[in-house]
Design a protein around this motif. Structure first.
Motif, mmCIF file in Angstrom:
data_model
loop_
_atom_site.group_PDB
_atom_site.id
_atom_site.type_symbol
_atom_site.label_atom_id
_atom_site.label_comp_id
_atom_site.label_asym_id
_atom_site.label_seq_id
_atom_site.Cartn_x
_atom_site.Cartn_y
_atom_site.Cartn_z
ATOM 1 N N UNK A 23 26.552 131.534 47.584
ATOM 2 C CA UNK A 23 27.598 131.011 46.717
ATOM 3 C C UNK A 23 28.931 131.706 46.867
ATOM 4 N N UNK A 24 29.397 131.802 48.099
ATOM 5 C CA UNK A 24 30.686 132.430 48.344
ATOM 6 C C UNK A 24 31.803 131.441 48.029
ATOM 7 N N UNK A 25 32.814 131.932 47.329
ATOM 8 C CA UNK A 25 33.949 131.098 46.940
ATOM 9 C C UNK A 25 34.973 131.031 48.063
ATOM 10 N N UNK A 26 35.562 129.843 48.234
ATOM 11 C CA UNK A 26 36.641 129.647 49.197
ATOM 12 C C UNK A 26 37.722 128.797 48.543
ATOM 13 N N UNK A 27 38.962 129.172 48.795
ATOM 14 C CA UNK A 27 40.117 128.454 48.267
ATOM 15 C C UNK A 27 40.860 127.845 49.442
ATOM 16 N N UNK A 28 41.072 126.550 49.386
ATOM 17 C CA UNK A 28 41.813 125.881 50.453
ATOM 18 C C UNK A 28 43.275 126.322 50.407
ATOM 19 N N UNK A 29 43.824 126.595 51.563
ATOM 20 C CA UNK A 29 45.214 127.077 51.655
ATOM 21 C C UNK A 29 46.161 126.133 50.909
ATOM 22 N N UNK A 39 41.980 127.159 57.195
ATOM 23 C CA UNK A 39 42.081 126.181 56.111
ATOM 24 C C UNK A 39 41.624 126.793 54.788
ATOM 25 N N UNK A 40 40.586 127.627 54.836
ATOM 26 C CA UNK A 40 40.021 128.212 53.622
ATOM 27 C C UNK A 40 40.204 129.717 53.611
ATOM 28 N N UNK A 41 40.421 130.252 52.418
ATOM 29 C CA UNK A 41 40.631 131.679 52.219
ATOM 30 C C UNK A 41 39.541 132.233 51.305
ATOM 31 N N UNK A 42 39.170 133.482 51.516
ATOM 32 C CA UNK A 42 38.260 134.159 50.594
ATOM 33 C C UNK A 42 39.052 134.540 49.343
ATOM 34 N N UNK A 43 38.331 134.921 48.297
ATOM 35 C CA UNK A 43 39.023 135.367 47.092
ATOM 36 C C UNK A 43 39.831 136.632 47.377
ATOM 37 N N UNK A 44 39.317 137.483 48.267
ATOM 38 C CA UNK A 44 40.056 138.690 48.647
ATOM 39 C C UNK A 44 41.349 138.324 49.371
ATOM 40 N N UNK A 45 41.286 137.293 50.236
ATOM 41 C CA UNK A 45 42.497 136.825 50.933
ATOM 42 C C UNK A 45 43.524 136.325 49.926
ATOM 43 N N UNK A 82 42.655 127.580 39.477
ATOM 44 C CA UNK A 82 42.832 127.548 40.927
ATOM 45 C C UNK A 82 41.608 126.877 41.526
ATOM 46 N N UNK A 83 41.744 125.630 42.006
ATOM 47 C CA UNK A 83 40.596 124.917 42.572
ATOM 48 C C UNK A 83 40.003 125.652 43.772
ATOM 49 N N UNK A 84 38.671 125.686 43.814
ATOM 50 C CA UNK A 84 37.966 126.357 44.900
ATOM 51 C C UNK A 84 36.628 125.649 45.111
#
Length: 81
Positions: free
Chosen positions: A42-48, A6-12, A33-35
């Motif tokens: 404080x790791x960022x994750x972006x929902x697919x 469901x969630x991706x790292x910024x690298x992904x 880009x909402x995250x």
């Protein structure tokens, strides 16, 4: 996409968009880009789904730009560095 996280790292996200993690971080920090920010570090994750919505929005904005700025042969020398 079934089976995708469901969630991706910024690298992904950077890999999907074929850009740098720094560019993705800038997109997130500007609010383009909402995250979400998780964990003590404080790791960022972006929902697919948010990434797909962002991509669709970029297609729409690009179409609008192309419609408003018709291609001329002089533009042919401008690459996509």
């Amino acid at each position: 996409m079934p089976g995708s996280p469901r969630f991706l790292t910024l690298a992904d996200v950077a890999e999907v968009l074929n850009t740098s993690s720094a560019q993705v971080y800038a997109l997130v920090r500007r609010g383009d880009l909402p995250a979400i920010k998780i964990g003590g570090r404080g790791q960022w994750r972006v929902e697919h789904a948010q990434l797909e919505t962002f991509i669709e929005r970029m297609y729409a904005e690009t179409k609008q730009f192309v419609d408003q700025h018709p291609f001329v042969e002089a533009d042919a020398s401008m690459g996509d560095d």
